[in-house]
Design a protein around this motif. Structure first.
Motif, PDB file in Angstrom:
ATOM      1  N   ASP A 197       0.668  -1.449  -0.029  1.00 45.34           N
ATOM      2  CA  ASP A 197      -0.038  -0.060   0.008  1.00 45.34           C
ATOM      3  C   ASP A 197       0.944   1.401   0.047  1.00 45.34           C
ATOM      4  O   ASP A 197       0.366   2.417  -0.519  1.00 45.34           O
ATOM      5  N   ALA A 198       2.080   1.245   0.645  1.00 44.19           N
ATOM      6  CA  ALA A 198       3.095   2.134   0.603  1.00 44.19           C
ATOM      7  C   ALA A 198       3.847   2.363  -0.681  1.00 44.19           C
ATOM      8  O   ALA A 198       4.777   3.470  -0.665  1.00 44.19           O
ATOM      9  N   GLN A 199       3.610   1.624  -1.735  1.00 45.28           N
ATOM     10  CA  GLN A 199       4.227   1.730  -2.765  1.00 45.28           C
ATOM     11  C   GLN A 199       5.507   2.515  -2.984  1.00 45.28           C
ATOM     12  O   GLN A 199       5.406   3.761  -3.014  1.00 45.28           O
ATOM     13  N   GLY A 200       6.682   2.032  -2.874  1.00 43.80           N
ATOM     14  CA  GLY A 200       7.674   2.862  -2.945  1.00 43.80           C
ATOM     15  C   GLY A 200       8.398   3.366  -1.923  1.00 43.80           C
ATOM     16  O   GLY A 200       9.560   4.016  -1.826  1.00 43.80           O
ATOM     17  N   SER A 201       7.516   3.797  -0.781  1.00 43.57           N
ATOM     18  CA  SER A 201       8.014   4.417   0.154  1.00 43.57           C
ATOM     19  C   SER A 201       8.461   3.551   1.280  1.00 43.57           C
ATOM     20  O   SER A 201       8.079   2.430   1.538  1.00 43.57           O
ATOM     21  N   VAL A 202       9.545   4.128   1.989  1.00 43.42           N
ATOM     22  CA  VAL A 202      10.218   3.358   3.300  1.00 43.42           C
ATOM     23  C   VAL A 202       9.326   3.424   4.299  1.00 43.42           C
ATOM     24  O   VAL A 202       8.806   4.692   4.590  1.00 43.42           O
ATOM     25  N   ILE A 203       9.028   2.389   5.174  1.00 47.51           N
ATOM     26  CA  ILE A 203       8.172   2.611   6.138  1.00 47.51           C
ATOM     27  C   ILE A 203       9.021   1.769   7.330  1.00 47.51           C
ATOM     28  O   ILE A 203       9.511   0.943   7.219  1.00 47.51           O
ATOM     29  N   GLU A 204       8.911   2.836   8.469  1.00 46.83           N
ATOM     30  CA  GLU A 204       9.784   2.180   9.561  1.00 46.83           C
ATOM     31  C   GLU A 204       9.082   1.031  10.238  1.00 46.83           C
ATOM     32  O   GLU A 204       7.945   0.991  10.066  1.00 46.83           O
ATOM     33  N   ARG A 205       9.877   0.309  10.940  1.00 53.90           N
ATOM     34  CA  ARG A 205       9.214  -0.699  11.652  1.00 53.90           C
ATOM     35  C   ARG A 205       8.241  -0.479  12.373  1.00 53.90           C
ATOM     36  O   ARG A 205       7.050  -1.074  12.453  1.00 53.90           O
ATOM     37  N   GLY A 206       8.047   0.551  13.287  1.00 51.62           N
ATOM     38  CA  GLY A 206       7.135   1.079  14.280  1.00 51.62           C
ATOM     39  C   GLY A 206       5.696   1.211  13.270  1.00 51.62           C
ATOM     40  O   GLY A 206       4.882   0.696  13.950  1.00 51.62           O
ATOM     41  N   ARG A 265      11.151  -1.426   2.619  1.00 53.99           N
ATOM     42  CA  ARG A 265      10.514  -0.615   1.258  1.00 53.99           C
ATOM     43  C   ARG A 265       9.892  -1.600   0.342  1.00 53.99           C
ATOM     44  O   ARG A 265      10.745  -2.721   0.036  1.00 53.99           O
ATOM     45  N   PHE A 266       8.574  -1.462  -0.017  1.00 55.15           N
ATOM     46  CA  PHE A 266       8.362  -2.373  -1.005  1.00 55.15           C
ATOM     47  C   PHE A 266       8.445  -2.114  -2.499  1.00 55.15           C
ATOM     48  O   PHE A 266       7.943  -0.927  -2.861  1.00 55.15           O
ATOM     49  N   ASP A 267       9.107  -2.805  -3.255  1.00 51.19           N
ATOM     50  CA  ASP A 267       9.065  -2.306  -4.851  1.00 51.19           C
ATOM     51  C   ASP A 267       9.606  -3.512  -5.504  1.00 51.19           C
ATOM     52  O   ASP A 267      10.699  -3.970  -5.256  1.00 51.19           O
ATOM     53  N   LEU A 307       9.681   3.099 -10.093  1.00 51.41           N
ATOM     54  CA  LEU A 307       8.654   2.008 -10.368  1.00 51.41           C
ATOM     55  C   LEU A 307       9.209   1.267 -11.957  1.00 51.41           C
ATOM     56  O   LEU A 307       9.316   2.158 -12.907  1.00 51.41           O
ATOM     57  N   GLU A 308       9.332   0.260 -11.624  1.00 54.26           N
ATOM     58  CA  GLU A 308       9.777  -0.783 -12.577  1.00 54.26           C
ATOM     59  C   GLU A 308       8.747  -1.172 -13.499  1.00 54.26           C
ATOM     60  O   GLU A 308       7.455  -1.599 -12.835  1.00 54.26           O
ATOM     61  N   PRO A 309       8.343  -0.757 -14.648  1.00 51.22           N
ATOM     62  CA  PRO A 309       7.142  -1.190 -15.229  1.00 51.22           C
ATOM     63  C   PRO A 309       7.059  -2.629 -15.231  1.00 51.22           C
ATOM     64  O   PRO A 309       7.968  -3.264 -15.489  1.00 51.22           O
ATOM     65  N   ALA A 310       5.917  -3.071 -14.768  1.00 50.09           N
ATOM     66  CA  ALA A 310       5.674  -4.479 -14.497  1.00 50.09           C
ATOM     67  C   ALA A 310       5.415  -5.110 -15.806  1.00 50.09           C
ATOM     68  O   ALA A 310       4.738  -4.370 -16.903  1.00 50.09           O
ATOM     69  N   ASP A 311       5.868  -6.391 -16.316  1.00 48.32           N
ATOM     70  CA  ASP A 311       5.348  -6.917 -17.369  1.00 48.32           C
ATOM     71  C   ASP A 311       3.786  -7.222 -17.331  1.00 48.32           C
ATOM     72  O   ASP A 311       3.125  -7.345 -16.343  1.00 48.32           O
TER      73      ASP A 311
END
Lengths: 264, 264
Positions: free
Chosen positions: B175-184, B232-234, B259-263
DNA sequence: CGGCCGTGTGAAAATCCGGTTACCAATCGG
DNA sequence: CCGATTGGTAACCGGATTTTCACACGGCCG
């Protein structure tokens, strides 16, 4: 046009004699079942009434009771249409009521015809399955045939002998075709109100259902458990390879490389 | 709970400058996305807008067009909440509008706050009808397919067999696409409360997730660690050149476009 | 260069959850 | 009023899941 909303069940919580009378006449004329309530009715009783909508005059309730009651009703019966119909009100009150879960707020005096139209509009969005049979065609899944008009499931004409609850559970699951439904959601759809914490009814009925379905259709699996989440209905032919004598081989089990159920 | 309607998308079909302005401000303040339409918009365009609700002033439409248009819209988009907001009207008109499929009818002048509350009430209902989760299309990232209605992630139809927590973690990250999210923050979103100091749950689950994802989609990397910060999810395709013998782990594949274009 | 802190890893320990059965209560029919 | 059937609750069990630990590994800073 109005498209047969069918017969609705409505409860009116009000004390305004004239309003009740006029509205009642209209409801009768439309063939809707209705009941007038004179004061606060416990939520459990509302549940038992199996109504589609509640027309409520906030002013008949003691001021301190009104809002909490509205909240309780809406919270416990998310499927119930709630139309507030009260004399005068402020914007803030209307907003509060709607936020608490009411579906509509009409100011008295109002024309019964409009109230009915609003009830219809509200109920149209989520029709509770009440005791009236629906004219939905028989649904066939796997070798199972679910007949809403019979409140029963069949395999090759043989009845599964489901009780009412069992059938409704089956139908609720089948209606969600393929999607996982959480317990609470199942409960809400079948029982019609919020599930109490720790209630195991769904599990028990799932078991009963599984037993009857398996008895009737041993070579298929219909209800899949998703651990920690809920259940999913999806007819799946059982692989006959392991068992000793699958008399009548169901031919092609290679139907769908679908989802792998979590269980083993 | 009834709250958390989240961000809604609303279209307003009106020409009343003052009304549009005031309502627009309120909508902005609430963080809802909205768009103003000046006249009849083809149903197809409404579909494309992917809106949750439409606020409509019947009087801006040519009298002969108004009713048919309303009927068309409601007929074509049964999932759309329609709130009529018009100057003066007769009971007959309101009844007609509601019967044609409108969900609510408010008389101008009206307070924007009330209009919003009514929009919420309408959408709240609509959501229930189509059951939760149904609305959210499957999210595709990399060769991963995240299906909220299944509480599961797939690659080419194969399930990753994620547990509930694992799935929620994946979803939170995605959901946070591309952003780094802290553990907390991750913990708060998935577990729902504050993370205790020294709790390693997130790390452990990240690992479990990585294992399952890699098993399913070996040539992609999805979860990246940001040392001292979080994750980070990417989705990132793994460089295939080093497949057989990764002589010297070329840690940095240089560029890292967001964002790498997905196939497919 | 060495140590410290944060993260990866593997596995044991503690929980949670669903399946199942037995049992009690409510409802229905006779 | 009695017995049968259906709905709902409680409790136990076994397995899946989550949490906790202890330790290895690797980047970062003085």
């Amino acid at each position: 046009m109005s498209s047969s909303t069918g017969t609705l069940r409505v409860a009116v919580l009000d004390r305004d004699g004239a309003f009740i009378k006029v509205l009642g006449n209209r409801l009768d004329a439309a063939g809707w079942q209705h009941r007038v309530l004179g004061g606060i009715v416990p939520v459990e009783e509302l549940v038992a009434m199996k109504i589609n909508a509640l027309v409520l005059d906030m002013s008949v309730l003691p001021p301190e009771e009104a809002w909490p009651y509205l909240e309780r009703v809406c919270g416990m019966l998310p499927g119930l249409g709630v139309i507030i119909c009260t004399n005068e009100s402020t914007v803030a009150q209307r907003v509060r009521g709607l936020r608490l879960g009411a579906d509509d707020w009409v100011a008295k005096p109002c024309h019964p015809e409009e109230v009915m139209a609003r009830i219809e509009a509200v109920v149209r969005r989520r029709r509770r399955r009440s005791s009236d049979g629906d004219e939905r065609g028989p649904l066939v899944v796997g070798e199972l045939e679910i007949r809403a008009d019979q409140y029963q499931a069949f395999v090759a004409g043989r009845s599964a002998d489901l009780t009412r609850r069992e059938f409704e559970l089956l139908q609720a699951l089948a209606d969600a075709q393929g999607s996982v439904i959480e317990r609470g959601e199942v409960y809400r759809r079948v029982w019609g109100y919020e599930m109490a914490h720790g209630d195991r009814s769904v599990d028990v009925f799932i078991r009963k259902l599984r037993i009857k379905l398996e008895q009737l259709s041993p070579s298929w699996t219909y209800i899949h458990t998703h651990f920690g989440i809920g259940y999913r209905f999806d007819p799946e032919p059982l692989d006959p390879s392991a068992s000793g004598a699958p008399a009548s081989a169901p031919a092609a089990p290679a139907a769908e490389p679908a989802l792998e159920p979590a269980d083993a």
